[in-house]
Scaffold this motif. Structure first.
Motif, short mmCIF file in Angstrom:
data_model
loop_
_atom_site.label_atom_id
_atom_site.label_comp_id
_atom_site.label_asym_id
_atom_site.label_seq_id
_atom_site.Cartn_x
_atom_site.Cartn_y
_atom_site.Cartn_z
N ASP A 95 0.83 -1.21 0.00
CA ASP A 95 0.00 0.00 0.00
C ASP A 95 0.86 1.26 0.00
O ASP A 95 0.53 2.25 -0.66
N LEU A 96 1.95 1.23 0.76
CA LEU A 96 2.85 2.39 0.80
C LEU A 96 3.48 2.64 -0.57
O LEU A 96 3.55 3.79 -1.02
N THR A 97 3.90 1.58 -1.24
CA THR A 97 4.49 1.76 -2.56
C THR A 97 3.43 2.20 -3.57
O THR A 97 3.70 3.05 -4.42
N ALA A 98 2.22 1.67 -3.45
CA ALA A 98 1.12 2.09 -4.34
C ALA A 98 0.79 3.57 -4.12
O ALA A 98 0.34 4.25 -5.05
N ALA A 99 1.02 4.07 -2.91
CA ALA A 99 0.73 5.47 -2.59
C ALA A 99 1.90 6.39 -2.91
O ALA A 99 1.86 7.58 -2.58
N GLY A 100 2.93 5.86 -3.54
CA GLY A 100 4.02 6.71 -4.02
C GLY A 100 5.37 6.54 -3.37
O GLY A 100 6.32 7.23 -3.76
N ALA A 101 5.51 5.66 -2.41
CA ALA A 101 6.82 5.46 -1.78
C ALA A 101 7.69 4.62 -2.72
O ALA A 101 7.42 3.45 -2.94
#
Length: 191
Positions: A95-101
């Motif tokens: 989720d963090l990577t999907a949100a731009g991380a």
């Protein structure tokens, strides 16, 4: 696995809540010091040289099954909860990577060998970094605490954009909710 459950299942209502001592007030908007730290991925990482959005969560130390925590650990505000903290970032990693991380890292003053054991034991999908020599902590004046003669970095999380600190989460309590708070911030502040 039973030993791990002792580190993951914590009754937060029985622990002292850390107060905001201002120890991270200077971080938002600051450039990260160009300090290369050893990573469990086998390389060195300098946050000043990373492009894109980076999530960094910092914790005093993870527990090790079969090894006693420091005396009085639960009485130190904000000390307990490093394993739940790391597990929450593990569980929300996608989720963090999907949100731009573009990058997610954990960091403590534990040795690289201790960090590697944590990555393997907790099945973390991201590297942990060691600041055992306190190089980044000193260069960035990160909030610290002394426990049994060791200096440890207090729990916090940072969102970095191209080497600049976009947001600092401090103090962090309870630790297992921090990853969700970081995710909510990323979603509310897309790049």
């Amino acid at each position: 696995m039973a030993a791990d459950q002792n580190f993951v299942q914590v009754d937060w209502s029985k622990l002292p809540v850390p107060e905001d001592d201002g120890g991270a007030r200077h971080l938002a908007g600051a450039a990260v010091a160009d300090v290369a730290l050893p990573s469990t991925a086998g390389d060195e990482v300098s946050f000043a040289r990373l492009s894109g959005r980076t999530v960094l969560f910092v914790y005093p130390m993870t527990g090790t099954p079969g090894v006693a925590l420091p005396v009085g650990w639960d009485a130190i505000p904000g000390a307990r909860g490093c394993t739940p903290h790391a597990c929450a970032f593990r569980d929300l990693h996608a989720d963090l990577t999907a949100a731009g991380a573009a990058h997610v890292f954990g960091l403590s003053t534990q040795t690289l060998a201790e960090q590697q054991a944590t990555v393997e034991r907790l099945h973390l999908p991201f590297p942990l970094l060691s600041d055992a020599a306190l190089r980044l902590a000193t260069a960035m004046a990160l909030p610290t605490m002394a426990v049994e003669g060791k200096t440890m970095i207090k729990r916090l999380a940072l969102v970095l954009d191209d080497g600049l600190i976009a947001h600092a989460f401090y103090p962090v309590f309870p630790p297992d909710r921090n990853a969700g708070d970081v995710l909510a911030w990323l979603e509310a502040h897309p790049r």
